[in-house]
Design an enzyme around this catalytic site. Structure first.
Site, PDB file in Angstrom:
ATOM      1  N   GLU A   1      40.069  42.075  52.102  1.00 25.40           N
ATOM      2  CA  GLU A   1      41.226  42.177  51.224  1.00 25.40           C
ATOM      3  C   GLU A   1      42.548  41.833  51.899  1.00 25.40           C
ATOM      4  O   GLU A   1      43.446  41.297  51.245  1.00 25.40           O
ATOM      5  CB  GLU A   1      41.290  43.586  50.620  1.00 25.40           C
ATOM      6  CG  GLU A   1      40.070  43.942  49.769  1.00 25.40           C
ATOM      7  CD  GLU A   1      39.889  43.025  48.569  1.00 25.40           C
ATOM      8  OE1 GLU A   1      40.784  42.200  48.288  1.00 25.40           O
ATOM      9  OE2 GLU A   1      38.840  43.138  47.901  1.00 25.40           O
TER      10      GLU A   1
ATOM     11  N   LYS B   1      43.927  50.650  37.486  1.00 27.68           N
ATOM     12  CA  LYS B   1      45.265  50.487  38.033  1.00 27.68           C
ATOM     13  C   LYS B   1      46.329  50.853  36.998  1.00 27.68           C
ATOM     14  O   LYS B   1      47.388  51.378  37.345  1.00 27.68           O
ATOM     15  CB  LYS B   1      45.456  49.057  38.492  1.00 27.68           C
ATOM     16  CG  LYS B   1      46.880  48.711  38.882  1.00 27.68           C
ATOM     17  CD  LYS B   1      47.049  47.209  38.981  1.00 27.68           C
ATOM     18  CE  LYS B   1      48.528  46.857  39.055  1.00 27.68           C
ATOM     19  NZ  LYS B   1      48.761  45.413  39.066  1.00 27.68           N
TER      20      LYS B   1
ATOM     21  N   PRO C   1      37.066  47.920  34.652  1.00 21.50           N
ATOM     22  CA  PRO C   1      37.876  48.895  35.381  1.00 21.50           C
ATOM     23  C   PRO C   1      38.823  48.301  36.418  1.00 21.50           C
ATOM     24  O   PRO C   1      39.670  49.020  36.947  1.00 21.50           O
ATOM     25  CB  PRO C   1      36.830  49.786  36.053  1.00 21.50           C
ATOM     26  CG  PRO C   1      35.648  48.898  36.226  1.00 21.50           C
ATOM     27  CD  PRO C   1      35.643  47.995  35.029  1.00 21.50           C
TER      28      PRO C   1
ATOM     29  N   TYR D   1      44.705  45.963  51.526  1.00 26.81           N
ATOM     30  CA  TYR D   1      45.277  44.774  50.900  1.00 26.81           C
ATOM     31  C   TYR D   1      46.614  44.395  51.554  1.00 26.81           C
ATOM     32  O   TYR D   1      46.736  43.353  52.202  1.00 26.81           O
ATOM     33  CB  TYR D   1      45.512  45.032  49.410  1.00 26.81           C
ATOM     34  CG  TYR D   1      44.270  45.176  48.571  1.00 26.81           C
ATOM     35  CD1 TYR D   1      43.858  44.152  47.716  1.00 26.81           C
ATOM     36  CD2 TYR D   1      43.519  46.342  48.595  1.00 26.81           C
ATOM     37  CE1 TYR D   1      42.733  44.285  46.920  1.00 26.81           C
ATOM     38  CE2 TYR D   1      42.393  46.489  47.811  1.00 26.81           C
ATOM     39  CZ  TYR D   1      41.987  45.459  46.973  1.00 26.81           C
ATOM     40  OH  TYR D   1      40.869  45.598  46.198  1.00 26.81           O
TER      41      TYR D   1
ATOM     42  N   HIS E   1      39.236  34.821  47.540  1.00 25.44           N
ATOM     43  CA  HIS E   1      38.039  35.497  48.050  1.00 25.44           C
ATOM     44  C   HIS E   1      36.900  34.508  48.322  1.00 25.44           C
ATOM     45  O   HIS E   1      35.978  34.835  49.080  1.00 25.44           O
ATOM     46  CB  HIS E   1      37.562  36.547  47.057  1.00 25.44           C
ATOM     47  CG  HIS E   1      38.109  37.913  47.297  1.00 25.44           C
ATOM     48  ND1 HIS E   1      37.926  38.580  48.492  1.00 25.44           N
ATOM     49  CD2 HIS E   1      38.826  38.755  46.502  1.00 25.44           C
ATOM     50  CE1 HIS E   1      38.498  39.774  48.424  1.00 25.44           C
ATOM     51  NE2 HIS E   1      39.062  39.904  47.225  1.00 25.44           N
TER      52      HIS E   1
ATOM     53  N   MET F   1      37.165  40.752  39.769  1.00 27.82           N
ATOM     54  CA  MET F   1      36.103  40.912  40.760  1.00 27.82           C
ATOM     55  C   MET F   1      35.655  39.525  41.168  1.00 27.82           C
ATOM     56  O   MET F   1      35.310  38.698  40.328  1.00 27.82           O
ATOM     57  CB  MET F   1      34.938  41.727  40.190  1.00 27.82           C
ATOM     58  CG  MET F   1      33.811  41.963  41.193  1.00 27.82           C
ATOM     59  SD  MET F   1      34.375  42.901  42.630  1.00 27.82           S
ATOM     60  CE  MET F   1      33.275  42.258  43.896  1.00 27.82           C
ATOM     61  N   GLU F   2      35.619  39.302  42.495  1.00 21.38           N
ATOM     62  CA  GLU F   2      35.466  37.968  43.062  1.00 21.38           C
ATOM     63  C   GLU F   2      34.039  37.466  43.065  1.00 21.38           C
ATOM     64  O   GLU F   2      33.636  36.738  43.990  1.00 21.38           O
ATOM     65  CB  GLU F   2      36.022  37.965  44.488  1.00 21.38           C
ATOM     66  CG  GLU F   2      35.291  38.870  45.482  1.00 21.38           C
ATOM     67  CD  GLU F   2      35.858  40.270  45.594  1.00 21.38           C
ATOM     68  OE1 GLU F   2      35.590  40.929  46.602  1.00 21.38           O
ATOM     69  OE2 GLU F   2      36.558  40.708  44.662  1.00 21.38           O
TER      70      GLU F   2
ATOM     71  N   HIS G   1      44.122  35.489  43.729  1.00 18.79           N
ATOM     72  CA  HIS G   1      43.470  36.445  44.621  1.00 18.79           C
ATOM     73  C   HIS G   1      41.949  36.299  44.558  1.00 18.79           C
ATOM     74  O   HIS G   1      41.283  36.222  45.602  1.00 18.79           O
ATOM     75  CB  HIS G   1      43.879  37.861  44.232  1.00 18.79           C
ATOM     76  CG  HIS G   1      43.367  38.914  45.160  1.00 18.79           C
ATOM     77  ND1 HIS G   1      44.036  39.287  46.298  1.00 18.79           N
ATOM     78  CD2 HIS G   1      42.240  39.671  45.123  1.00 18.79           C
ATOM     79  CE1 HIS G   1      43.344  40.230  46.926  1.00 18.79           C
ATOM     80  NE2 HIS G   1      42.262  40.484  46.229  1.00 18.79           N
ATOM     81  N   GLU G   2      41.411  36.270  43.343  1.00 25.76           N
ATOM     82  CA  GLU G   2      39.951  36.171  43.233  1.00 25.76           C
ATOM     83  C   GLU G   2      39.458  34.828  43.761  1.00 25.76           C
ATOM     84  O   GLU G   2      38.388  34.745  44.369  1.00 25.76           O
ATOM     85  CB  GLU G   2      39.522  36.381  41.779  1.00 25.76           C
ATOM     86  CG  GLU G   2      40.006  37.674  41.139  1.00 25.76           C
ATOM     87  CD  GLU G   2      39.784  38.918  41.993  1.00 25.76           C
ATOM     88  OE1 GLU G   2      38.853  38.935  42.812  1.00 25.76           O
ATOM     89  OE2 GLU G   2      40.558  39.876  41.831  1.00 25.76           O
TER      90      GLU G   2
ATOM     91  N   ASP H   1      34.155  54.038  47.554  1.00 17.80           N
ATOM     92  CA  ASP H   1      35.227  53.689  46.629  1.00 17.80           C
ATOM     93  C   ASP H   1      36.572  54.231  47.108  1.00 17.80           C
ATOM     94  O   ASP H   1      37.633  53.737  46.695  1.00 17.80           O
ATOM     95  CB  ASP H   1      34.926  54.232  45.229  1.00 17.80           C
ATOM     96  CG  ASP H   1      33.835  53.435  44.528  1.00 17.80           C
ATOM     97  OD1 ASP H   1      33.625  52.268  44.900  1.00 17.80           O
ATOM     98  OD2 ASP H   1      33.183  53.980  43.615  1.00 17.80           O
TER      99      ASP H   1
ATOM    100  N   GLN I   1      29.144  45.748  37.528  1.00 15.94           N
ATOM    101  CA  GLN I   1      30.191  45.820  38.553  1.00 15.94           C
ATOM    102  C   GLN I   1      29.561  46.484  39.767  1.00 15.94           C
ATOM    103  O   GLN I   1      29.317  47.685  39.774  1.00 15.94           O
ATOM    104  CB  GLN I   1      31.395  46.618  38.062  1.00 15.94           C
ATOM    105  CG  GLN I   1      32.418  46.945  39.117  1.00 15.94           C
ATOM    106  CD  GLN I   1      32.969  45.705  39.821  1.00 15.94           C
ATOM    107  OE1 GLN I   1      33.199  44.677  39.193  1.00 15.94           O
ATOM    108  NE2 GLN I   1      33.162  45.795  41.130  1.00 15.94           N
TER     109      GLN I   1
END
Length: 634
Positions: free
Chosen positions: A351, A590, A299, A414, A332, A303-304, A328-329, A406, A172
């Site tokens: 985003e 999240k 996590p 977003y 991207h 992830m795109e 969403h991905e 981060d 990641q």
């Protein structure tokens, strides 16, 4: 990501606030605070990456050849990265790369050692690797090994996977974790193509954010090519007991065998999403769009990573209720992967645009009613962050100097970014705004741009074409001021109006929980009902809800999250066994971070959280550990 730490790098949809929405009055805020924000923002050097040691203005890495072996016993990737470089200044002879806890064995040019030095270690940024290049050198090879604790790599034991038979590895890289497994210029403004040879145990399959062959022999040596230039945070690798199932001509899913059929059924509309997005926003530029379903320790929601989005299994709900994450991905692929933020200050360009496109994709595939419900939930997420965050963190073009990147991941880039774009759409008309987006994606294709470049592009396009509809000062207020401008769009949903009436009737004792007409509710309606209940409820009220709807046993991870958060806030002990199971089985920030935060507010809750965290920690991703350990430590 959005991280994060949200999701997200994935989108933080479906996580609405648990209290009534509060109004945010920007005009009433202290003028001295505003002056300070303006002063701080004006001092930022646009386009300067404050989170990288690299010197692409002097020497730029253009291509990377990786040859890495995955050693599951030592939890290390070992091998080499050969970097093809281009001098931007003829006199430049020092290449500066980003690293984090890499063990550098040697650095060579054409097989001959060259001088290099490692800089001091910064807790957030890692260390600079400075390499002296001969005048004629166009490529340099770094032989190295990763640390077993690399921040961008997670090694899972067989027991931590779905199949329980084989280990698993995934990377990641967002925001600045690529440097923990590759020595490179770890800045989104540096785009590279790459090739890779990955060596694994024979019974495992390797996949990357590159061209993957679903029919490749499982022989322990896998080769990949990424022909389009991508920023470093989109380089991704996973290794495990993976199988593939097609979902359409250009779409399919990789997963552990026990999850494969469920994932393919859940995400079977991916091909339709791809086609609808192409029809509206222009051709898809990445050949295939496949999904990789990761273990639950991942996590983020998603992830795109180009060509192969990494997806949490927590969105496999059995009813397609959480597939906005896939939209969403996928989105991207246009906003983020093709047109990319140049620095992490500019994340909203990734985003905000992607969240706007997500809503549009969901409307195209699932209809206007669902679009409206998800938009309301997203707006409530945004209002919750506006109420909670300091002014400086409510700005789209955020000042991240001296901070871990981060920290940029919240609902601001977003949802505020998407709301800004929705206002433009409403002012100039949807068809006109769609035409602008097609032009925008084409104009900046495979480039990384800054907020300032975006504003300059607006000046020459929409602001010039629609001077009566758009105001430049309002555009700047959206981007550089905290909160929301007065008169910003407010999404509404007729379905939620009915839920408000039923919730109020129950709270007033006019209706029993079992008499609330929930039989046709979608997940979004459930979330709206739960997340807008008062924070404080009696044991009797919680027991009534639980008895009527079996909320403690909900298998939908989003509904379970909202209910468990309410249980913690009210110390509703019948839900605590489920709460413990939830915390130790899911690593998505999240979902777990708000629970740890709430538990930490009481001594008894903190002790409960510490016990769960200790059991879960071996299976948590390093980013999840970092985000939550402060809630459980004395």
């Amino acid at each position: 990501m959005k991280n994060i730490l949200w999701i997200s790098l994935a989108m933080p949809l479906l996580f609405a606030c648990s209290e009534p929405v509060k109004e945010n009055n920007v005009a009433a805020e202290n003028s001295e605070d505003k002056a300070q924000v303006a002063s701080d923002t004006s001092a930022i050097e646009a386009g300067k990456d404050y989170h990288s040691f690299a010197n692409p203005d002097e020497i730029t890495v253009k291509h990377i050849d990786l040859d890495l072996t995955a050693d599951f016993d030592s939890k290390q990737l070992t091998g080499s990265a050969t970097l093809t470089v281009e001098r931007q200044k003829e006199s430049a002879n020092t290449l500066v790369l980003d690293t984090r806890e890499l063990d550098i064995d040697s650095v060579t040019v054409n097989g001959e050692p060259v001088e290099y030095t490692m800089g001091d270690t910064d807790p957030a940024l890692g260390s600079a690797l400075s390499i002296t290049l001969p005048d004629t050198a166009t490529a340099v090879t770094v032989n190295y090994a990763t640390s077993p604790e690399a921040s961008g790599v997670q090694w899972l034991t067989p027991a931590q996977t779905a199949g329980k038979q084989h280990p698993f590895l995934f990377t990641q890289a967002q925001a600045i974790h690529a440097r923990s497994f590759i020595p490179l210029q770890d800045s989104p403004q540096v785009r590279v193509t790459y090739d890779a040879t990955i060596r694994t145990p024979d019974d495992l399959l390797a996949v990357m954010s590159a061209a993957n062959d679903p029919d490749t022999p499982r022989d322990g040596v896998y080769e990949f090519t990424m022909p389009q230039p991508v920023p470093s945070y989109l380089i991704a690798l996973a290794i495990g007991d993976l199988e593939f199932k097609a979902m359409g001509k250009r779409t399919g899913v990789y997963a552990e065998p026990s999850m494969l059929d469920a994932a393919a059924a859940e995400f079977e509309d991916t091909e339709s999403m791809l086609e609808a997005t192409e029809d509206t926003y222009g051709p898809y530029s990445w050949d295939r769009y496949d999904l990789l379903i990761l273990p639950p320790s991942f996590p983020f929601g998603g992830m795109e990573n180009p060509r192969l989005s990494f997806i949490t299994p927590t969105v496999i709900a059995g009813d397609k209720s959480l597939v906005s994450l896939i939209a969403h991905e996928l989105a991207h692929s246009w906003s983020g992967n093709t047109v990319t933020n140049a620095t992490w200050r500019d994340l909203w360009l990734n985003e905000g645009f992607t969240t706007y496109l997500t809503y549009r994709i969901m409307e195209m595939i699932y209809g206007h009613d669902r679009y409206r419900m998800e938009a309301v939930l997203g707006y409530q997420d945004l209002q919750e962050d506006i109420d909670a965050l300091p002014d400086n963190d409510e700005i789209l073009a955020i000042d991240l100097r001296g901070r871990d990147p981060d920290d940029v991941f919240s609902d601001i880039p977003y949802e505020k970014g998407a709301l800004f774009l929705r206002e433009i759409e409403q002012k100039i008309g949807r068809a006109n705004f769609d035409a602008f987006l097609v032009q925008y994606f084409d104009h900046f294709a495979f480039q990384s741009i800054t907020t300032d470049e975006f504003i300059a592009y607006l000046d020459e396009t929409l602001l010039k074409k629609y001077p009566d509809e758009l105001d430049r000062e309002r555009v700047l207020a959206w981007i550089f001021e905290p909160g929301l401008p007065e008169g910003a769009p407010v999404p509404t949903s007729d379905a939620f109006t009915t839920i408000d009436e039923q919730r109020t009737a129950w709270l007033n004792g006019e209706k029993a929980a079992v008499d609330i007409a929930t039989q046709d509710w979608t997940v979004h309606e459930w979330l709206y009902f739960l997340n807008n209940l008062p924070t404080e409820l009696s044991d009797e009220q919680l027991e009534e809800l639980d008895s009527a709807f079996s909320l403690t046993q909900s298998k939908n991870n989003e509904i379970a999250h909202s209910w468990l958060l309410m249980a913690v806030q009210n110390e509703y002990k019948p839900a605590y066994d489920r709460l413990y199971e939830y915390l130790v089985s899911i690593g998505r920030n999240k979902l777990v971070k708000p629970l740890y935060r709430e538990l930490s507010k009481t001594p008894e809750g903190k002790a409960f959280a510490a016990k769960a965290f200790e059991e879960a920690k071996p299976g948590y991703h390093p980013l999840t550990i970092k985000a939550n350990e402060g809630f459980v430590n004395p």
